[in-house]
Every structure is written in C-alpha cells, then in structure tokens.
Design a protein around this motif. Structure first.
Motif, PDB file in Angstrom:
ATOM      1  N   PHE A 132       0.454   3.843   9.158  1.00  0.00           N
ATOM      2  CA  PHE A 132      -0.551   2.989   8.510  1.00  0.00           C
ATOM      3  C   PHE A 132      -0.160   1.528   8.752  1.00  0.00           C
ATOM      4  O   PHE A 132       1.012   1.153   8.619  1.00  0.00           O
ATOM      5  N   TYR A 133      -1.114   0.687   9.145  1.00  0.00           N
ATOM      6  CA  TYR A 133      -0.787  -0.720   9.430  1.00  0.00           C
ATOM      7  C   TYR A 133      -0.152  -1.370   8.204  1.00  0.00           C
ATOM      8  O   TYR A 133      -0.413  -0.960   7.074  1.00  0.00           O
ATOM      9  N   VAL A 134       0.685  -2.379   8.445  1.00  0.00           N
ATOM     10  CA  VAL A 134       1.385  -3.064   7.353  1.00  0.00           C
ATOM     11  C   VAL A 134       1.015  -4.542   7.375  1.00  0.00           C
ATOM     12  O   VAL A 134       1.127  -5.207   8.406  1.00  0.00           O
ATOM     13  N   ARG A 135       0.576  -5.038   6.208  1.00  0.00           N
ATOM     14  CA  ARG A 135       0.268  -6.471   6.105  1.00  0.00           C
ATOM     15  C   ARG A 135       0.976  -7.010   4.872  1.00  0.00           C
ATOM     16  O   ARG A 135       0.523  -6.819   3.737  1.00  0.00           O
ATOM     17  N   ASN A 136       2.145  -7.623   5.101  1.00  0.00           N
ATOM     18  CA  ASN A 136       2.922  -8.209   4.005  1.00  0.00           C
ATOM     19  C   ASN A 136       2.935  -9.725   4.134  1.00  0.00           C
ATOM     20  O   ASN A 136       2.994 -10.255   5.244  1.00  0.00           O
ATOM     21  N   HIS A 137       2.908 -10.413   2.997  1.00  0.00           N
ATOM     22  CA  HIS A 137       3.020 -11.869   3.004  1.00  0.00           C
ATOM     23  C   HIS A 137       4.407 -12.341   2.621  1.00  0.00           C
ATOM     24  O   HIS A 137       4.747 -13.505   2.813  1.00  0.00           O
ATOM     25  N   LEU A 138       5.193 -11.430   2.033  1.00  0.00           N
ATOM     26  CA  LEU A 138       6.481 -11.803   1.447  1.00  0.00           C
ATOM     27  C   LEU A 138       7.433 -10.628   1.651  1.00  0.00           C
ATOM     28  O   LEU A 138       7.011  -9.561   2.106  1.00  0.00           O
ATOM     29  N   LEU A 241       4.350  -7.757  -7.453  1.00  0.00           N
ATOM     30  CA  LEU A 241       5.733  -8.039  -7.847  1.00  0.00           C
ATOM     31  C   LEU A 241       6.511  -8.700  -6.712  1.00  0.00           C
ATOM     32  O   LEU A 241       7.697  -8.953  -6.830  1.00  0.00           O
ATOM     33  N   ASP A 242       5.834  -8.972  -5.598  1.00  0.00           N
ATOM     34  CA  ASP A 242       6.473  -9.698  -4.500  1.00  0.00           C
ATOM     35  C   ASP A 242       6.279 -11.190  -4.741  1.00  0.00           C
ATOM     36  O   ASP A 242       5.168 -11.654  -4.971  1.00  0.00           O
ATOM     37  N   THR A 243       7.391 -11.935  -4.721  1.00  0.00           N
ATOM     38  CA  THR A 243       7.323 -13.370  -5.047  1.00  0.00           C
ATOM     39  C   THR A 243       8.075 -14.191  -4.009  1.00  0.00           C
ATOM     40  O   THR A 243       8.949 -13.674  -3.311  1.00  0.00           O
ATOM     41  N   CYS A 249       3.702 -15.198  -6.970  1.00  0.00           N
ATOM     42  CA  CYS A 249       3.514 -13.841  -6.475  1.00  0.00           C
ATOM     43  C   CYS A 249       2.267 -13.757  -5.600  1.00  0.00           C
ATOM     44  O   CYS A 249       1.412 -14.641  -5.633  1.00  0.00           O
ATOM     45  N   TYR A 250       2.164 -12.675  -4.834  1.00  0.00           N
ATOM     46  CA  TYR A 250       0.904 -12.403  -4.158  1.00  0.00           C
ATOM     47  C   TYR A 250      -0.112 -12.021  -5.234  1.00  0.00           C
ATOM     48  O   TYR A 250       0.217 -11.294  -6.174  1.00  0.00           O
ATOM     49  N   GLY A 251      -1.335 -12.508  -5.112  1.00  0.00           N
ATOM     50  CA  GLY A 251      -2.353 -12.184  -6.105  1.00  0.00           C
ATOM     51  C   GLY A 251      -3.734 -12.201  -5.502  1.00  0.00           C
ATOM     52  O   GLY A 251      -3.964 -12.793  -4.441  1.00  0.00           O
ATOM     53  N   ASP A 280       6.439  -0.022   1.894  1.00  0.00           N
ATOM     54  CA  ASP A 280       5.578  -1.026   2.540  1.00  0.00           C
ATOM     55  C   ASP A 280       4.161  -1.029   1.983  1.00  0.00           C
ATOM     56  O   ASP A 280       3.431  -2.001   2.166  1.00  0.00           O
ATOM     57  N   HIS A 281       3.759   0.062   1.356  1.00  0.00           N
ATOM     58  CA  HIS A 281       2.356   0.153   0.924  1.00  0.00           C
ATOM     59  C   HIS A 281       2.200   0.056  -0.585  1.00  0.00           C
ATOM     60  O   HIS A 281       1.139   0.370  -1.116  1.00  0.00           O
ATOM     61  N   GLY A 282       3.261  -0.405  -1.273  1.00  0.00           N
ATOM     62  CA  GLY A 282       3.083  -0.798  -2.669  1.00  0.00           C
ATOM     63  C   GLY A 282       3.818  -0.012  -3.722  1.00  0.00           C
ATOM     64  O   GLY A 282       3.466  -0.114  -4.897  1.00  0.00           O
ATOM     65  N   VAL A 285       3.048   1.441  -7.517  1.00  0.00           N
ATOM     66  CA  VAL A 285       1.611   1.446  -7.825  1.00  0.00           C
ATOM     67  C   VAL A 285       0.914   0.305  -7.082  1.00  0.00           C
ATOM     68  O   VAL A 285       1.408  -0.825  -7.078  1.00  0.00           O
ATOM     69  N   ARG A 286      -0.210   0.594  -6.471  1.00  0.00           N
ATOM     70  CA  ARG A 286      -1.029  -0.452  -5.870  1.00  0.00           C
ATOM     71  C   ARG A 286      -2.479  -0.259  -6.297  1.00  0.00           C
ATOM     72  O   ARG A 286      -2.882   0.829  -6.717  1.00  0.00           O
ATOM     73  N   VAL A 287      -3.254  -1.330  -6.141  1.00  0.00           N
ATOM     74  CA  VAL A 287      -4.690  -1.228  -6.309  1.00  0.00           C
ATOM     75  C   VAL A 287      -5.282  -0.779  -4.974  1.00  0.00           C
ATOM     76  O   VAL A 287      -4.808  -1.196  -3.915  1.00  0.00           O
ATOM     77  N   ARG A 296      -7.585  -7.580  -1.127  1.00  0.00           N
ATOM     78  CA  ARG A 296      -7.771  -7.467  -2.595  1.00  0.00           C
ATOM     79  C   ARG A 296      -7.071  -6.241  -3.163  1.00  0.00           C
ATOM     80  O   ARG A 296      -7.012  -6.064  -4.366  1.00  0.00           O
ATOM     81  N   SER A 297      -6.596  -5.366  -2.288  1.00  0.00           N
ATOM     82  CA  SER A 297      -5.903  -4.150  -2.740  1.00  0.00           C
ATOM     83  C   SER A 297      -4.433  -4.477  -2.931  1.00  0.00           C
ATOM     84  O   SER A 297      -3.593  -4.203  -2.066  1.00  0.00           O
ATOM     85  N   VAL A 298      -4.118  -5.070  -4.082  1.00  0.00           N
ATOM     86  CA  VAL A 298      -2.783  -5.633  -4.309  1.00  0.00           C
ATOM     87  C   VAL A 298      -1.734  -4.526  -4.450  1.00  0.00           C
ATOM     88  O   VAL A 298      -1.920  -3.573  -5.202  1.00  0.00           O
ATOM     89  N   LYS A 299      -0.655  -4.704  -3.694  1.00  0.00           N
ATOM     90  CA  LYS A 299       0.448  -3.736  -3.674  1.00  0.00           C
ATOM     91  C   LYS A 299       1.479  -4.125  -4.728  1.00  0.00           C
ATOM     92  O   LYS A 299       1.464  -5.230  -5.252  1.00  0.00           O
ATOM     93  N   TRP A 300       2.406  -3.201  -5.020  1.00  0.00           N
ATOM     94  CA  TRP A 300       3.490  -3.463  -5.995  1.00  0.00           C
ATOM     95  C   TRP A 300       2.902  -4.132  -7.236  1.00  0.00           C
ATOM     96  O   TRP A 300       3.331  -5.188  -7.686  1.00  0.00           O
TER      97      TRP A 300
HETATM   98  N1  MTE Z   1      -0.332  -6.999  -2.020  1.00  0.00           N
HETATM   99  C1  MTE Z   1       0.824  -7.658  -2.209  1.00  0.00           C
HETATM  100  N2  MTE Z   1       1.430  -7.573  -3.414  1.00  0.00           N
HETATM  101  N3  MTE Z   1       1.363  -8.424  -1.219  1.00  0.00           N
HETATM  102  C2  MTE Z   1       0.754  -8.540   0.006  1.00  0.00           C
HETATM  103  O1  MTE Z   1       1.283  -9.227   0.894  1.00  0.00           O
HETATM  104  N4  MTE Z   1      -1.203  -7.953   1.396  1.00  0.00           N
HETATM  105  C3  MTE Z   1      -2.639  -7.686   1.278  1.00  0.00           C
HETATM  106  C4  MTE Z   1      -2.898  -6.394   0.514  1.00  0.00           C
HETATM  107  N5  MTE Z   1      -2.114  -6.357  -0.687  1.00  0.00           N
HETATM  108  C5  MTE Z   1      -0.478  -7.864   0.219  1.00  0.00           C
HETATM  109  C6  MTE Z   1      -0.973  -7.063  -0.839  1.00  0.00           C
HETATM  110  C7  MTE Z   1      -3.355  -7.610   2.527  1.00  0.00           C
HETATM  111  S1  MTE Z   1      -3.823  -9.096   3.250  1.00  0.00           S
HETATM  112  C8  MTE Z   1      -3.770  -6.419   3.075  1.00  0.00           C
HETATM  113  S2  MTE Z   1      -4.749  -6.385   4.458  1.00  0.00           S
HETATM  114  C9  MTE Z   1      -3.346  -5.138   2.490  1.00  0.00           C
HETATM  115  O2  MTE Z   1      -2.526  -5.315   1.342  1.00  0.00           O
HETATM  116  C10 MTE Z   1      -2.574  -4.330   3.496  1.00  0.00           C
HETATM  117  O3  MTE Z   1      -2.163  -3.116   2.949  1.00  0.00           O
HETATM  118  P1  MTE Z   1      -1.129  -2.206   3.759  1.00  0.00           P
HETATM  119  O4  MTE Z   1       0.070  -3.047   4.108  1.00  0.00           O
HETATM  120  O5  MTE Z   1      -0.821  -1.064   2.857  1.00  0.00           O
HETATM  121  O6  MTE Z   1      -1.847  -1.774   5.006  1.00  0.00           O
END
Ligand code: MTE
Length: 465
Positions: A132-138, A241-243, A249-251, A280-282, A285-287, A296-300
């Motif tokens: 599954f693709y991974v998109r993390n900011h932190l 919970l990533d800061t 934090c990511y929001g 990597d995918h939260g 718990v993730r939204v 908008r699907s916030v991870k962790w």
């Molecule tokens: N949630 C948190 N807490 N931190 C993040 O960096 N990236 C977002 C979103 N939720 C992100 C996040 C973005 S831009 C995307 S596209 C999706 O998570 C990617 O989810 P995935 O890494 O499970 O594919």
C-alpha cells in the motif's frame, strides 16, 4: 566578499521580526531571509519558528529541503558566517522508522513517501498491506496500544477518552472497502506540460485499496452526545500523534455532514485486511474517509474535535487546495479555495509501461480508475491511436451501492493497433463515473501550483516493432 562577515549567535537571535530583519543559520552560514518568508512553500508561520536561530533541526525533520535547488536558493540570502562554526549535528528524527518492502518506489526517504509499482497495483482489487502506498509528512510515531487513548472533545460533545479496547468493544464493528488516493497522485503529468510544479514527484502509484475494519466515527460521536444537525458544529477535526520539533501535529478535518452520514462510511479503523494497522498506515487507529482525498484520513489518530471551524493545520488551510492555472506562488490566496475533499474521476494505464516494445497487431492495456464522493466507475474507454477511436474496457470491481462506490475499478482491454503502425503509438485511457463525469483531455488547462487533482486522460507511448 559576500558571506565573509562573522556574526555570533546572540547577534543572529536579535533578528526575529520584519523590523529587525529575519535571520537564520544553516550549518555555519548566516542568512537574511526577510524577503523570502512570505514565499516559503511550507508557510511563513513555519519558517518564523526558526527565526533568529538554526534551521538545521527543521531541515532534519522536513528533509525535502535537502536538495541542491533549495540549498542554492538559501545561498542567495547568505550574509555571513557563524562565529565559532556550525553547531553539533542534529540527531536524525527518522532513526526509528519501520521496515518496508524494497518493491515500493521511494519518492522521499525522510519522511517516507513511496508508491506502489504499477504492475502490482493492477495485480489485485485489494492491495497487499505491505505494498500500500505510503504518504508520511513526519517521522512515524511509535504508539503503545496498551496506553493509547483516543480523546474526543469540542462543541456539542462530552469529552471522552477511549482505550483501544473500549473502542473495539463498545461499538459495532464495520468493514469498508475503500481506495485512498493522494491529491498529488499523477502530479508528474503536470510536469510534462513544461510548467513544473512543486511537490513529490508522484507517478500514478500513490493510490491503493484496502478492506478497512473498525467502528463508525458516527457511532463514537453519537456516544459522545453529538446530535445530528447541531448548528454549532460544522467540522470534525482530527489530530495525529506524529509531531514535528515544535510539537505541531499532522491534522485535517472533514465536514460534519460527511462524518455523521450513516451512509458516509467514515471509519475509525484499527485493521487493514484483517490485520492490525501497519505502523506506516496509522497503528493503532486511523480515520478512513471513503471517497475523500487521502490527506483527510488522519493516521495515528490522537484526538477528534467537533468544531465550527476547519482544522487549523497547514495541510487543511494552506496545502491541499487547487487553483486556476493563472494563480502561482506569488499571487496565491489560500483562503480563496476550499480544501479538497471529494476528488475528481481519474484513471491510469499500468500496463504496458511507457516505452514498452509491442511485437503484435494488438495490445492488452490494464489499469485502474477511481472517482471521489462515492461515485463508482461505470466505464473506461481505451484508445490506441491517441484518442481518435475508443474501445470499452472490461471492469473488475467489488460490488458497491450507487453513491457508495468507495473502491476503484481495475480494468483491461485488448485493443487493435492502427494498421501498419510502426514506432511510437500513444495509448490513452479515460474513465466515466456513475454521475457521468469524465476526465478532461489535457493537463495544461487544469494545471495548478501544488500539482493536485491531476486527472487528464492518461497517455502512455509504446514502441510498436
Ligand atoms: N495522517 C498523519 N497523522 N500524518 C500524515 O502524514 N498523511 C496523509 C494521510 N494521513 C498523513 C496522515 C496523506 S497526505 C495521505 S495521502 C494519507 O494519509 C496516506 O495514507 P497511507 O500512508 O496509509 O497510504
């Protein structure tokens, strides 16, 4: 010459405002970035956190700065050297990242941003978790499930703290098959328009599909006392919970109507394909907001806030938005466009790959198609002559109701090549969703400064022998 002058730390620290000038240091260089602050792609406020001091820890966190283009830009603002030389190197905040498969195509290592190889995208309707693709900011936060608490607070709700076990046992379990796509998926097609955009160089692989299991966000909000149509609540905000080093934090947020819609299928997910969420995918718990841009699907997930306001996060207000091609970094007014929620219909050719040699009089073309807002895919048209004539592809998709078509369709078509064709032939794909929205022909008229929502016809050139 430029940069020969020496300044001590105390002198640099005095330059934190427009009036005094805004100075920063990087390694042993001193820079006056007053003129640059407003143009900072990460936002002026972020850069101001570093004003009067070293940007090294920020660049260790946001490593997209570590390239010659950014370093060259910084050098234009050099005014001198730091007396006593560079401070000690910063510890790598990415030292504890989870293991990943080498098959993922890495677009940025720190933070991890990687796409699924195209051949594997079309391999199965449900993407294997590890691919599954991974998109993390932190950096990925390490969350202890035993002490984890999800906090719910804000307007119209009683403050609530739920352990993972309470979340899993107090509410009814639901599973939803949903595709997540990054708003920047297919960004590279904008770069082909000769008008480059800033951002990760995503090809077509920042999209994947999973069976998510968890509980409905609606049920948790109802348990916290939120009533349908409460006039004081317009948005449901999520905090990760990533800061970063400034504890930001990511929001993100979604509209309350989507969050509370019994048919909206918004989940607080703790499983992916029956397994606990991967780090990597939260985890834990993730939204999951089906039909909506992945951002908008916030991870962790740490906190849910009911509010009359959107999330104040940079990513909600100043990043994932699309503008007219006439708007560029020097004249962008971020408030003039709404945050991207539902995404437009798109498709992608995953096979054959660009440049592939075809030694036949027909070609089998495979790919995916997806549309936002629950608009399922009803048709994909494929052309082997640049769009002059079309063939309808066969669709493979999980059955989903009208308006709740959260998952992509995979598709395949065997198309005759133009008679006597030799050399470059352009394959084209375009999808149509159940609202009969279809893709625009060209990328240039939908160009936008952040390179998001690219959904023009997908084109791949192959080489006919
Ligand atoms: N949630 C948190 N807490 N931190 C993040 O960096 N990236 C977002 C979103 N939720 C992100 C996040 C973005 S831009 C995307 S596209 C999706 O998570 C990617 O989810 P995935 O890494 O499970 O594919």
């Amino acid at each position: 010459g430029k940069g020969a002058k020496e300044f001590d730390k105390e002198e640099v620290a005095k330059h934190r405002t427009k009036e005094t000038g805004i100075w920063v240091t990087y390694k042993d260089g001193v820079y006056d970035v007053t003129k640059f602050v407003e143009q900072h792609p990460g936002g002026a406020a972020r850069l101001m956190l570093a004003a009067g001091g070293a940007i090294d820890p920020f660049w260790a966190m946001y490593q997209q700065h570590n390239n010659d283009q950014v370093k060259g830009m910084l050098e234009e603002y050099r005014i001198g050297r730091l007396k006593g030389g560079a401070a000690a190197p910063v510890a790598d905040p990415y030292a504890n990242e989870p293991a990943r498969l080498p098959a993922l195509i890495v677009r940025s290592q720190k933070p991890m941003n990687s796409e699924t190889p195209k051949e594997l995208l079309v391999g199965s309707l449900i993407t294997p978790n590890e691919l599954f693709y991974v998109r993390n900011h932190l950096p990925v936060p390490h969350v202890d499930a035993a002490t984890y608490r999800l906090r719910v607070e804000g307007e119209g709700v009683r403050t609530m703290e739920l352990s993972l076990e309470e979340l899993q046992t107090r509410f009814r379990r639901h599973s939803v098959t949903a595709t997540l796509q990054c708003t920047g998926n297919r960004r590279n097609d904008f770069n082909l328009t000769q008008r480059p955009v800033k951002g990760l160089e995503w090809d077509g692989g920042s999209i994947s599909t999973a069976v998510w299991s968890g509980v409905r966000l609606r049920d948790v909000l109802l348990a916290a006392g939120l009533e349908d149509d409460n006039p004081d609540v317009a948005h449901i905000q999520f905090e990760g919970l990533d800061t970063d080093m400034a504890s930001q934090c990511y929001g993100a947020s979604v509209e309350v109507d989507k969050a509370m819609d019994p048919q909206g299928d918004v989940l607080l997910a703790f499983e992916m394909k029956g397994a606990p969420l991967p780090a990597d995918h939260g985890y834990p718990v993730r939204v999951v907001v089906p039909g909506v841009a992945g951002c908008r699907s916030v991870k962790w997930l740490g906190k849910i806030v009911a509010s009359d306001q959107e999330s104040a996060s940079f990513w909600q207000r100043k990043d994932y938005k699309a503008f007219s091609p006439s708007v560029d970094w020097h004249n962008v007014d971020w408030e003039s466009a709404p945050a991207i929620q539902n995404m437009p219909v798109t498709s992608h050719i995953c096979e054959p790959l660009s440049g592939a040699a075809i030694d036949d009089d027909e070609v089998t073309v495979k790919g995916y198609a997806w549309s936002g807002g629950g608009q399922g895919i009803i048709r994909v048209d494929v052309s082997a002559d640049g769009g002059a004539t079309w063939h309808t592809a066969e669709l493979n998709k999980v059955p989903q109701k009208r308006g709740r078509g959260w998952a992509w369709a995979l598709w395949e078509a065997t198309v005759p090549l133009p008679k006597g064709a030799k050399g470059a032939v352009q394959l084209v794909a375009k999808a149509t969703d159940e609202s009969y929205n279809t893709q625009p022909e060209q990328a240039a008229p939908i160009w936008n400064l952040r390179g998001v929502n690219c959904n023009s016809w997908h084109r791949v050139s192959v080489n006919v022998q």
